[in-house]
Design a protein around this motif. Structure first.
Motif, short mmCIF file in Angstrom:
data_model
loop_
_atom_site.label_atom_id
_atom_site.label_comp_id
_atom_site.label_asym_id
_atom_site.label_seq_id
_atom_site.Cartn_x
_atom_site.Cartn_y
_atom_site.Cartn_z
N LEU A 1 0.83 -1.20 0.00
CA LEU A 1 0.00 0.00 0.00
C LEU A 1 0.86 1.25 0.00
O LEU A 1 1.95 1.28 0.56
CB LEU A 1 -0.92 0.02 1.22
CG LEU A 1 -1.86 -1.17 1.43
CD1 LEU A 1 -2.71 -0.94 2.66
CD2 LEU A 1 -2.72 -1.44 0.21
N SER A 2 0.32 2.31 -0.59
CA SER A 2 0.98 3.62 -0.51
C SER A 2 0.76 4.21 0.88
O SER A 2 -0.05 3.71 1.68
CB SER A 2 0.39 4.56 -1.56
OG SER A 2 -0.95 4.89 -1.22
N GLY A 3 1.46 5.32 1.17
CA GLY A 3 1.30 5.98 2.46
C GLY A 3 -0.13 6.42 2.71
O GLY A 3 -0.67 6.25 3.81
N GLY A 4 -0.77 6.99 1.70
CA GLY A 4 -2.15 7.43 1.86
C GLY A 4 -3.11 6.28 2.06
O GLY A 4 -4.06 6.38 2.85
N GLN A 5 -2.88 5.17 1.35
CA GLN A 5 -3.74 3.99 1.51
C GLN A 5 -3.58 3.39 2.90
O GLN A 5 -4.57 3.00 3.54
CB GLN A 5 -3.40 2.97 0.43
CG GLN A 5 -3.83 3.40 -0.96
CD GLN A 5 -3.15 2.62 -2.06
OE1 GLN A 5 -2.21 1.85 -1.83
NE2 GLN A 5 -3.63 2.79 -3.28
N LYS A 6 -2.34 3.33 3.41
CA LYS A 6 -2.11 2.83 4.77
C LYS A 6 -2.82 3.71 5.80
O LYS A 6 -3.39 3.20 6.77
CB LYS A 6 -0.62 2.77 5.07
CG LYS A 6 0.13 1.68 4.32
CD LYS A 6 1.61 1.74 4.63
CE LYS A 6 2.38 0.66 3.88
NZ LYS A 6 3.84 0.74 4.11
N ALA A 7 -2.77 5.03 5.60
CA ALA A 7 -3.42 5.94 6.54
C ALA A 7 -4.93 5.72 6.55
O ALA A 7 -5.56 5.75 7.62
CB ALA A 7 -3.11 7.39 6.16
N ARG A 8 -5.52 5.48 5.38
CA ARG A 8 -6.96 5.22 5.30
C ARG A 8 -7.31 3.92 6.03
O ARG A 8 -8.29 3.86 6.79
CB ARG A 8 -7.40 5.15 3.85
CG ARG A 8 -7.48 6.48 3.14
CD ARG A 8 -7.83 6.27 1.67
NE ARG A 8 -8.22 7.50 1.01
CZ ARG A 8 -7.37 8.40 0.53
NH1 ARG A 8 -6.08 8.20 0.63
NH2 ARG A 8 -7.82 9.51 -0.06
N VAL A 9 -6.53 2.88 5.79
CA VAL A 9 -6.81 1.60 6.43
C VAL A 9 -6.66 1.72 7.95
O VAL A 9 -7.48 1.18 8.71
CB VAL A 9 -5.88 0.49 5.87
CG1 VAL A 9 -6.03 -0.80 6.67
CG2 VAL A 9 -6.19 0.24 4.39
N ALA A 10 -5.64 2.45 8.40
CA ALA A 10 -5.45 2.61 9.85
C ALA A 10 -6.63 3.31 10.49
O ALA A 10 -7.10 2.91 11.58
CB ALA A 10 -4.16 3.38 10.11
N LEU A 11 -7.15 4.37 9.84
CA LEU A 11 -8.30 5.06 10.43
C LEU A 11 -9.55 4.19 10.35
O LEU A 11 -10.35 4.16 11.30
CB LEU A 11 -8.54 6.39 9.74
CG LEU A 11 -9.71 7.18 10.36
CD1 LEU A 11 -9.42 7.58 11.80
CD2 LEU A 11 -10.05 8.42 9.55
N LEU A 12 -9.75 3.47 9.25
CA LEU A 12 -10.90 2.57 9.16
C LEU A 12 -10.86 1.54 10.29
O LEU A 12 -11.90 1.22 10.87
CB LEU A 12 -10.93 1.85 7.82
CG LEU A 12 -11.34 2.67 6.59
CD1 LEU A 12 -11.32 1.78 5.35
CD2 LEU A 12 -12.72 3.30 6.76
N ARG A 13 -9.67 1.04 10.61
CA ARG A 13 -9.56 0.05 11.69
C ARG A 13 -10.01 0.66 13.01
O ARG A 13 -10.71 0.02 13.80
CB ARG A 13 -8.12 -0.45 11.80
CG ARG A 13 -7.94 -1.55 12.84
CD ARG A 13 -6.56 -2.17 12.77
NE ARG A 13 -5.50 -1.21 13.04
CZ ARG A 13 -4.20 -1.49 12.96
NH1 ARG A 13 -3.81 -2.71 12.59
NH2 ARG A 13 -3.30 -0.57 13.22
N VAL A 14 -9.63 1.91 13.25
CA VAL A 14 -10.08 2.60 14.47
C VAL A 14 -11.60 2.77 14.46
O VAL A 14 -12.28 2.48 15.44
CB VAL A 14 -9.37 3.96 14.61
CG1 VAL A 14 -10.00 4.78 15.74
CG2 VAL A 14 -7.89 3.77 14.88
N LEU A 15 -12.15 3.24 13.34
CA LEU A 15 -13.59 3.50 13.27
C LEU A 15 -14.41 2.21 13.41
O LEU A 15 -15.48 2.21 14.03
CB LEU A 15 -13.94 4.21 11.97
CG LEU A 15 -13.38 5.63 11.81
CD1 LEU A 15 -13.69 6.17 10.42
CD2 LEU A 15 -13.92 6.56 12.87
N LEU A 16 -13.92 1.12 12.82
CA LEU A 16 -14.66 -0.15 12.88
C LEU A 16 -14.65 -0.74 14.28
O LEU A 16 -15.47 -1.62 14.58
CB LEU A 16 -14.08 -1.15 11.88
CG LEU A 16 -14.45 -0.88 10.41
CD1 LEU A 16 -13.61 -1.74 9.48
CD2 LEU A 16 -15.93 -1.13 10.16
N SER A 17 -13.77 -0.28 15.14
CA SER A 17 -13.79 -0.73 16.54
C SER A 17 -14.88 -0.03 17.34
O SER A 17 -15.03 -0.29 18.54
CB SER A 17 -12.43 -0.51 17.19
OG SER A 17 -12.19 0.88 17.42
#
Length: 216
Positions: free
Chosen positions: A135-151
């Protein structure tokens, strides 16, 4: 829809007071904390999230609305923490990373549906089986925030969340993060060195210098 209440918080290291804070963060509000390294900004987030190092001491109360959470284990506080590094698990694909922190509600099929809807909402619908290393830096940032939100957090803590992004991505990811914070009505506390982060957040700014609150 909860407010995050920081009630007479004091962070200390040995005999030194690092900072003190007494404030309420409303649903959907982003409060920014600024100040030099070593003033206790990240330590404040660690205390709120339940990960305070034994090297520090904290006094005061943390509440979500009227429920006190600072006496609870970290996993029961329902506070999401987003760091400057995405910290995605390298042995899990994107879907596995997103599933890791999810509340185990409903069937596995329902949880998978939530994950795929979340990915679709950020333009990553085909990325479920991707290795995070690709993943690119921006894609990793999106996935990291989605992981937080899905919790399903009730509040969000941001620790220099954009500092590792290149200049071309920073504005885009800032806008994306703050848009979702407001959409989900999550009280949010951000610490940063970057004045552009603070301006983009659009909320109150508190600056500390050697433990003294110098602006608000």
């Amino acid at each position: 829809m909860a407010s995050l209440i920081l009630d007479d918080l004091v962070i200390e290291q040995g005999q030194q007071r690092l900072l003190s804070l007494d404030t309420t963060i409303a649903p959907g509000e982003v409060l920014t904390i600024m100040g030099p390294s070593g003033v206790g900004k990240s330590t404040l987030l660690a205390f709120i999230a339940g990960f305070l190092s034994p090297a520090f001491r904290a006094r005061g109360r943390v509440k979500l609305d009227e429920k006190r959470i600072d006496m609870l284990p970290a996993e029961q506080r329902h506070v999401g923490l987003l760091f400057q590094d995405p910290l995605l698990f390298p042995h899990l694909d994107v879907e596995g990373n997103l599933a890791f922190g999810m509340v185990r509600e409903g069937s596995r099929q329902q949880r998978c549906a939530r994950i795929h809807e979340a990915l679709r909402s950020v333009g990553l619908e085909t990325f479920a089986k991707r290795d995070p290393a690709t993943l690119s830096g921006g894609q990793k940032a999106r996935v990291a925030l989605l992981r937080v939100l899905l919790s399903q957090p009730r509040a969000i803590l941001l620790d220099e969340p954009f500092s590792k992004l290149d200049a071309g991505l920073r504005d885009e990811i800032r806008h994306w993060v703050f848009e979702r914070v407001r959409h989900y009505r999550l009280p949010t506390l951000m610490v940063t060195h970057d004045e552009a982060d603070a301006r983009a957040a659009g909320g109150r700014i508190i600056t500390f210098d050697d433990g003294c609150r110098v602006t608000s």
